[in-house]
Scaffold this motif. Structure first.
Motif, mmCIF file in Angstrom:
data_model
loop_
_atom_site.group_PDB
_atom_site.id
_atom_site.type_symbol
_atom_site.label_atom_id
_atom_site.label_comp_id
_atom_site.label_asym_id
_atom_site.label_seq_id
_atom_site.Cartn_x
_atom_site.Cartn_y
_atom_site.Cartn_z
ATOM 1 N N LEU A 58 0.816 -0.999 -0.142
ATOM 2 C CA LEU A 58 -0.153 0.128 -0.216
ATOM 3 C C LEU A 58 0.840 1.356 0.128
ATOM 4 O O LEU A 58 1.163 1.741 0.970
ATOM 5 C CB LEU A 58 -0.970 0.071 1.206
ATOM 6 C CG LEU A 58 -1.848 -1.180 1.347
ATOM 7 C CD1 LEU A 58 -2.501 -1.311 2.633
ATOM 8 C CD2 LEU A 58 -2.847 -1.121 0.054
ATOM 9 N N TYR A 59 1.544 1.645 -1.154
ATOM 10 C CA TYR A 59 2.237 2.637 -1.294
ATOM 11 C C TYR A 59 1.834 4.041 -1.595
ATOM 12 O O TYR A 59 2.656 5.017 -1.121
ATOM 13 C CB TYR A 59 3.374 2.255 -2.521
ATOM 14 C CG TYR A 59 4.046 0.972 -2.477
ATOM 15 C CD1 TYR A 59 5.145 0.728 -1.477
ATOM 16 C CD2 TYR A 59 3.589 0.108 -3.431
ATOM 17 C CE1 TYR A 59 5.849 -0.240 -1.588
ATOM 18 C CE2 TYR A 59 4.190 -1.195 -3.268
ATOM 19 C CZ TYR A 59 5.309 -1.535 -2.405
ATOM 20 O OH TYR A 59 5.957 -2.470 -2.343
ATOM 21 N N ASP A 60 0.435 4.096 -1.674
ATOM 22 C CA ASP A 60 -0.243 5.396 -1.776
ATOM 23 C C ASP A 60 -0.674 6.090 -0.721
ATOM 24 O O ASP A 60 -1.005 7.214 -0.789
ATOM 25 C CB ASP A 60 -1.200 4.936 -3.019
ATOM 26 C CG ASP A 60 -0.636 4.666 -4.312
ATOM 27 O OD1 ASP A 60 0.372 5.087 -4.715
ATOM 28 O OD2 ASP A 60 -1.465 4.174 -5.093
ATOM 29 N N LEU A 61 -0.468 5.310 0.477
ATOM 30 C CA LEU A 61 -1.002 5.944 1.600
ATOM 31 C C LEU A 61 0.066 7.080 2.253
ATOM 32 O O LEU A 61 1.300 6.722 2.523
ATOM 33 C CB LEU A 61 -1.110 5.146 2.857
ATOM 34 C CG LEU A 61 -2.227 4.196 2.463
ATOM 35 C CD1 LEU A 61 -2.454 2.923 3.578
ATOM 36 C CD2 LEU A 61 -3.605 4.892 2.281
ATOM 37 N N GLY A 62 -0.310 8.438 2.468
ATOM 38 C CA GLY A 62 0.607 9.486 3.014
ATOM 39 C C GLY A 62 0.549 9.266 4.392
ATOM 40 O O GLY A 62 -0.173 8.759 5.156
ATOM 41 N N GLU A 65 -2.746 10.513 6.030
ATOM 42 C CA GLU A 65 -3.886 9.419 6.034
ATOM 43 C C GLU A 65 -3.510 8.331 7.078
ATOM 44 O O GLU A 65 -4.473 7.931 7.650
ATOM 45 C CB GLU A 65 -3.746 8.593 4.687
ATOM 46 C CG GLU A 65 -4.352 9.575 3.346
ATOM 47 C CD GLU A 65 -3.856 9.280 2.166
ATOM 48 O OE1 GLU A 65 -5.029 8.874 1.351
ATOM 49 O OE2 GLU A 65 -2.902 8.630 1.703
#
Length: 114
Positions: A58-62, A65
């Motif tokens: 899950l690389y898109d979580l900042g 978030e």
């Protein structure tokens, strides 16, 4: 973002309860907690959540978030999730459980006011 399909969320929790039974489902929730927790602290911390979501792809979580995810379930205000807070959060995030499965939640012994 014009032309893009909206994200579709499929809630598998009701079917998991049906297939696994309440005890099996609770074991799976606990396994999920263990997957994300800091082993030394026994809690899901910002650091453990960030590290383990990356390991899960899950690389898109900042960072913001991740902080919001923790804050959503942090009932005691310590900035981390214990196992009960995690389980309660998972129930709250399941539309199928919240909409029509109050009986199933009570059968599992979770004392949560809806």
């Amino acid at each position: 973002m014009a032309g893009e399909d909206p994200v579709v969320f499929e809630d598998y929790f009701p079917s998991m309860i049906e297939r696994l039974g309440s005890d099996g489902f609770m074991r799976e929730l606990c396994n999920g907690f263990c997957l994300l927790m800091d082993v030394e602290k026994g809690l899901i911390t910002f650091e453990s959540l960030k590290k383990n979501t990356l390991l899960l792809g899950l690389y898109d979580l900042g960072d913001d978030e991740l902080v919001c995810m923790l804050a959503e379930g942090d009932l005691d205000g310590d900035g981390a999730l214990n196992q009960m807070e995690f389980c309660i959060l998972m129930f709250r995030l399941s539309p199928g459980l919240m909409d029509g499965s109050k009986r199933a939640i009570q059968e599992m012994g979770v004392n949560y006011v809806m």
